[in-house]
Each structure stands twice: as structure tokens, then as C-alpha cells.
Design a protein around this motif. Sequence first.
Motif, PDB file in Angstrom:
ATOM      1  N   VAL A  27      -4.030  -7.194   9.255  1.00  0.00           N
ATOM      2  CA  VAL A  27      -3.525  -8.554   9.023  1.00  0.00           C
ATOM      3  C   VAL A  27      -2.615  -8.525   7.794  1.00  0.00           C
ATOM      4  CG1 VAL A  27      -4.182 -10.930   8.488  1.00  0.00           C
ATOM      5  CG2 VAL A  27      -5.625  -9.548  10.008  1.00  0.00           C
ATOM      6  N   LEU A  28      -1.412  -9.074   7.924  1.00  0.00           N
ATOM      7  CA  LEU A  28      -0.456  -9.057   6.813  1.00  0.00           C
ATOM      8  C   LEU A  28      -0.971  -9.902   5.645  1.00  0.00           C
ATOM      9  CD1 LEU A  28       3.010  -9.416   8.614  1.00  0.00           C
ATOM     10  CD2 LEU A  28       1.725  -7.350   8.096  1.00  0.00           C
ATOM     11  N   GLU A  29      -0.694  -9.405   4.434  1.00  0.00           N
ATOM     12  CA  GLU A  29      -1.150 -10.095   3.221  1.00  0.00           C
ATOM     13  C   GLU A  29       0.016 -10.226   2.242  1.00  0.00           C
ATOM     14  OE1 GLU A  29      -4.106  -7.606   1.486  1.00  0.00           O
ATOM     15  OE2 GLU A  29      -5.420  -7.666   3.249  1.00  0.00           O
ATOM     16  N   GLU A  30      -0.132 -11.161   1.311  1.00  0.00           N
ATOM     17  CA  GLU A  30       0.851 -11.289   0.241  1.00  0.00           C
ATOM     18  C   GLU A  30       0.893  -9.967  -0.545  1.00  0.00           C
ATOM     19  OE1 GLU A  30       0.241 -14.588  -2.334  1.00  0.00           O
ATOM     20  OE2 GLU A  30       1.981 -14.109  -3.592  1.00  0.00           O
ATOM     21  N   GLY A  31       2.094  -9.544  -0.877  1.00  0.00           N
ATOM     22  CA  GLY A  31       2.254  -8.288  -1.611  1.00  0.00           C
ATOM     23  C   GLY A  31       2.447  -7.079  -0.711  1.00  0.00           C
ATOM     24  N   ASP A  32       2.259  -7.267   0.586  1.00  0.00           N
ATOM     25  CA  ASP A  32       2.481  -6.152   1.518  1.00  0.00           C
ATOM     26  C   ASP A  32       3.947  -5.742   1.530  1.00  0.00           C
ATOM     27  OD1 ASP A  32      -0.082  -5.882   2.377  1.00  0.00           O
ATOM     28  OD2 ASP A  32       0.235  -6.662   4.399  1.00  0.00           O
ATOM     29  N   ILE A  33       4.150  -4.460   1.703  1.00  0.00           N
ATOM     30  CA  ILE A  33       5.499  -3.947   1.954  1.00  0.00           C
ATOM     31  C   ILE A  33       5.559  -3.633   3.449  1.00  0.00           C
ATOM     32  CG2 ILE A  33       7.138  -2.089   1.500  1.00  0.00           C
ATOM     33  CD1 ILE A  33       5.889  -1.883  -1.317  1.00  0.00           C
ATOM     34  N   ILE A  34       6.426  -4.346   4.147  1.00  0.00           N
ATOM     35  CA  ILE A  34       6.577  -4.135   5.601  1.00  0.00           C
ATOM     36  C   ILE A  34       7.674  -3.101   5.821  1.00  0.00           C
ATOM     37  CG2 ILE A  34       7.069  -5.208   7.836  1.00  0.00           C
ATOM     38  CD1 ILE A  34       6.371  -7.913   6.567  1.00  0.00           C
ATOM     39  N   LEU A  35       7.338  -2.088   6.595  1.00  0.00           N
ATOM     40  CA  LEU A  35       8.316  -1.056   6.934  1.00  0.00           C
ATOM     41  C   LEU A  35       8.707  -1.202   8.403  1.00  0.00           C
ATOM     42  CD1 LEU A  35       6.572   2.028   5.268  1.00  0.00           C
ATOM     43  CD2 LEU A  35       8.391   0.595   4.300  1.00  0.00           C
ATOM     44  N   GLY A  36       9.977  -1.075   8.666  1.00  0.00           N
ATOM     45  CA  GLY A  36      10.427  -1.173  10.056  1.00  0.00           C
ATOM     46  C   GLY A  36      11.401  -0.059  10.397  1.00  0.00           C
ATOM     47  N   VAL A  55       9.326  -7.232   1.588  1.00  0.00           N
ATOM     48  CA  VAL A  55       8.123  -7.521   0.817  1.00  0.00           C
ATOM     49  C   VAL A  55       7.660  -8.939   1.127  1.00  0.00           C
ATOM     50  CG1 VAL A  55       7.134  -7.637  -1.509  1.00  0.00           C
ATOM     51  CG2 VAL A  55       9.053  -6.120  -1.039  1.00  0.00           C
ATOM     52  N   ILE A  56       6.350  -9.103   1.268  1.00  0.00           N
ATOM     53  CA  ILE A  56       5.824 -10.474   1.422  1.00  0.00           C
ATOM     54  C   ILE A  56       5.542 -11.001   0.021  1.00  0.00           C
ATOM     55  CG2 ILE A  56       4.009 -11.917   2.386  1.00  0.00           C
ATOM     56  CD1 ILE A  56       3.621  -9.928   4.604  1.00  0.00           C
TER      57      ILE A  56
END
Lengths: 373, 359
Positions: free
Chosen positions: A216-225, A243-244
Motif C-alpha cells: 500500500v502506497l504511503e507518504e514519503g514513498d519513492i515510486i519507480l516506474g 515522490v509521494i
Amino acid sequence: MPVENARMLAARAWLAENKLDGFVAFNDGQNSFLESNAVFVFADVRALGRSAVIVARDGASTLVAEPAFDDARLRELATTREAMGTDDFVGALRATLVRLGLDKANCATVGLSKQSRKLARAVGDMFSKPPRAEDNLSSHLARVRLPQELAASRKATWIAERGYERLLRSAKPGVREYELAADIYTYMKGIGAEDNFLLMSASQHNLAVRAAGGRVLEEGDIILGEITPCYQGQFAQICRTAVIGEASPTLRDKYALLQAAMRAGMDAARPGVPVAQATLAMNDVLTKAGYGDYCKPPHMRVRGHGLGITSSQPGDLHDESQTVFEEGMVFVMHPNQYIPETGYLMCGEPVVISHNGAISLSDRDAELDFVAA
Amino acid sequence: MITTHPSIMLGSYVLDEDRLPRDEFDIRLAPLREAMTREGHAATLIYGDAKEHEALAFFTNFIPRMRWAMAMIPAKGEPRLLISISSRDMPAMKAMTWIADVKSGWEWKWFEDHVAKLPAPGILATINLDMMTPLLFGQLSKSIDGVFTLAEADHVASKAREKHRPREIAMIRAAAKIGDAAGNAIAERWRAGDDVENAALAGERLARAMAAQDVRTLVSRDGGLTLEPYRARFDDRPKALLAYVAVKYMGYWAEAFVSLGGPAQKANTALDDMLKRFKPGAPIAASAHPALDGSAGHRIGLSLVEGPELRAGAEAPAAGVVYALRAGETDTGAGAVASAMVLPRGDGSFEILSRSVCA
């Protein structure tokens, strides 16, 4: 009768040069975004199952592919002179070779070493003289994109960028990775992506990008695509980081480092220059910043690679590759890197080689992006 | 049905140890271990690739997202899994299997290192090595030359997988629910006026959002007579809908045909008739629809098509095995297929896991 494509014309010239009577090119139904699909190169169609294109120097060209129910589509799309869908692939292939007289001729095979042993044995038994293995023929002939292929690469890049924009709109805390991947994957399919090598994952400290999971995505996550749609047989890949919430100054600095490495690589990638030189140019930026020890697996893989499914050239971008860039080659360049302070970060574009260096096919090159927390 | 194989399988393959605990794999491996003891084999090599991996997945839970993988199960000692992928990606791969020792197959020393620990000289049993490429097989043969010989043991895997295990049936049941939901979404969007490609895409979107690991679709652009893969053509709205959707969840497949209009009622009646006769020992009747090539269905599970298609005169269905069945009809330029997933029981009755939209 269909008009054979430009690759087929080059292949016939190659047959004449090599004093061969014909060749058979294979694909096993798997599509790799890294590799050449020899059947697509010569027939312009992706088969559902196993497939082969039989080419005779004197003019015949036949596509044989599984399954039988796909026959009408194959006949409509194939640019070979004949096409057939079959549920008896081995039998239909053997019959075609006999009909064309190639079973007793001097022939080559393309991609047979990538098929199963079972099929390779059966094919070997079809010829009275052992055929010559020319596994790299399709990738070599297609190493420089034709104008229509470059246009398809640009369209694939356009789809990738729209997919990433969708990711930035849809990502938010509370969403699972696979829900986000489902949304952007089907969105890109809806605007033309016939396939998509999509890796998309998130963490507070990524070790690498991976396929979407249940996190589950959270604040502070770095999303890589790593977003890699395919359009009309041309894969294009963009590598992105978002970044979230807010990014720390450290994260911004380290991302700028990857962008600098990317620019160095693009400047170095000129016609006649070996792949190793562009790779070292990227590594040099990271090494000077103190990350030389991390410029190897498992902290990164390669600095880029060819994009299927017509040609895998110029291959993987690594510091020992002596493959030489040629004008018109299309591939992805990506100094993606694990950085101890931030985790793995991604930055990469599909590029085409020009006389002046690599030119990005993206409208907007990778930036560190932000999603509202 | 054969469908377009994607360049990578997107969904989460992380091993759920609540649903598939280690003891499940101990049970699955028992026949393999018994065979090794009986035959004096030093180890069993189990090969699979992204396209076909049912034996590998059965024994290890590992499914290659792309390229290949090979499990090395010694008669005594801990197993190792080789995966054709970069060491960068290894942490994510390790989460997909109960095997602790997972190594990159790009470094062949990991094969040789494992084989060096086996009692030699000896025999290595092999499962699905015929699927391996000649190049990789050549490398393997060179490594064991003069020390080990190979003995095919595909039959051992087939015997171990003769019937679906209870936990497998639970997984297939869960997959069937997602397949049903996807089929209903396709029907809903078709009824709302979507073209056939967008309707299929709606089904795929829903299935993926429900954690499907893979989704395959085929659609008919001619009202149900033929089936085609995705072509990015968003304006085909024939007089009747025929679509096919297959979903994979936690390694297990389910499939459904969706038919609206055309001879849908006739197809439903044909499926009812087929189900009445579907019991162990009863003969199989062929399907009349041209896209089905005479097949009335097949076993389904870790592969979309496990084993041979059920054609007229085929082996009778076995109890304890999940089948995907279909009955197709054509009539005045249109076609329809009704489908169901069923589990025959030993007493001649069967459970219907799902039945597709056909109206």
C-alpha cells in the motif's frame, strides 16, 4: 499478393551474398522487449503461438504460425507472400519446406537456438543438409530503424509519457501497487499499447524496481516506474521517479546526479563510438560523486539496452561492450542507480543516435516528480 | 485458447505462506523424493520458462516473469533455484518461492557449485528439460559431462499432479471469481454501448485491479465467428458480442467466454447438455464452433491449458480435476460460446466453479 517488407529485400540480398537457397526464421510466441522477434521482422505480424517464416532466395516467402483459429488475421496482416494458421506447426513447416524444395537445399535458420530442444530436433530432422545457424540475422538487418519504425517508436514513447502522467494523477497514499499498475497498464493499452514491459513499485528505500505487488502506497514513498509500451512492434522505455509528498534536499541532489549522468551518456553516444564509451561517461559522473563502487550489479544492471522486437542492437550498455553506435539506432539509455542515501532511483529515455549524439524521443525528459500526500 | 504472451507478467507473485505454507510443498515434493530414492537419482532438475512453467510452479511456487528458471532438488540436502535474471532483481525473486537458496542463472557457477556437492558419479532426473533451449542444454551437458547422466522424469511430475490438490482447487476457485467478475464487466460495458475492444479492456482492468497476475483476452470482430487478439481497433461493434478472458491469480488460471446476442441461447443449451453428460467415464462430444477447433475444453490450473484438449473420443474426465468447458454454436453469420469451469466429484456429480455470461 502482399508486398514484402524492406527487411525481406535485405534478407534476399544476404541469401545471394552467402550463396544460400533460403532460411527459416523462428519465434516461440514469447515477446521479449529486449530481443528481436525474427518472424515479426520478416512478416510484420506477431503470432500467438510458435511461428516461422520460410524464405526462398528465388522469391517464395511463407508464414506458418499457431493456432489455426488465427488464420484470417495472419493472412490479413502478414507481408509474406503466403500465410497460414495451423494447429500442426511442425507438420505444416515440414510440408512447406518440401513444397518449396528447401528441405534438400542449402539453408540457414534464424533464432532456432532460442526455441525448445524438442522443436530444434524436429527442425533438424526436416533438412537433408544441416542448416547453418544465423541467429542474429534479423537483429542485424533491423539494427537501424526505418522511418516508419522510428515513427512507431515515437508513438510508443508518447504512450509511455501519457502513462506516466496517468500514474502521477492516480497515485496516492492508500492505493496498492497492483491497483495503480492495473490503471496505468490498461490506460496505455486503451491508447494503443499492444504490449508493455511495465515495472512499477514503491518503497521508502528501493533496492531496485520490480513488478507491482500488494504494497500500500504511503507518504514519503519513492515510486519507480519503468514504463515500456510497444506500438506496432516498437518498444519504447521511459524510467521515472516520483515522490509521494515532499522530497528531501538530498534526494533532489542525488536525482540531479542521475540527470547529469544521462546528459553525459547522450553526449558521448555518437556514430562510430563504442557502447563502452557512453557507459563509462555515465559511470564517470557517478564515480566522481563517490559512487563508483555501486556502478555494478546488484546496485544497477546496465546503463541501457536495445529495444525489441525488431532489433536488440546495440545490446546492453555496459563498460565492456565494443558494439559501435550507428546513426538511426534506437535504444533506451538509463543511468538508473542505487544510492545509499536515497535507495534506487530511475532516470532514462528512449533515444535515437544522430550525428550529434543521442536525441531523446521523449517530449519531457525525466525529472524528480511529486504526488500529493 | 492460445493468446498473446506478454513481454512480462505484471502482477504480484509473492508467495502467500498463509495460503501455500511450506508443508504444502513438502507434500508436493514427496513423490519426487520417493522417486529419487527408488531410482538412486542424486537430484531432480525442474525447468520452466515464462510461457510454460506448470511443473516448476507446482514444486517451487516460482513463476518466471520472463526468460527461464530451474530448480535443483537434491535427494538429500537443500534445494537451489536458478533464475535467468540479474542479481539486482534477486531480492524480489526470492519473495516468490519457499526455496531459500536462490541464485542468478546468469552466473553458471551456481549450477556447477550445486552439482559439485552431489554424490558423483550419478544420475540427475529431469523434468521438462525438452523445453530448454539447445544453447542452455549444451551448457548444462558440458558441466556434468562424465560425472552425471540425465534421466527424464516428466512422468513423476505428471503423476504427482494427476489430480488438483485441495489448496490448488481453492486457488482456482478464487481465480474463477475474478474471471467471472471480468466477464461481467465486459458484458456490462458492451450493453452500455462500448466497442468490443474497449469492453474487453474494461474486463482486464477490473481483473488486474483485483490482483490478477496476468490477463489474456480475445475478441470477435465479426459477431462471434472468429476470435482475435488485441489490435488497438476501437470501432468494432458487431451485431453480437463474443469475447474470451483468462485471468491468473496466485499462479492459477481461470477462463470464461462472454456471449451476448447471436445464437447465445443455443450455446447455453448445448453447454447444459454437455454438463449433463460430463462425468467420469462418459464420452466427450466435440464443440461445433470453428474458433474452438472441435475442443470441448481442457484441464485448467497452473497452465491455461493443462494437458490435451477434450475432443470427441478424448479420455474421460477425471474426478478431482478442474476443467474449463465450452460449447459453441453458429447461426446465420453469428456465433456464441457458453462456458463453465467444473470440478467432477468421485460420485458422478460435479461442482460448477463458474459459468459465463451467455444471453
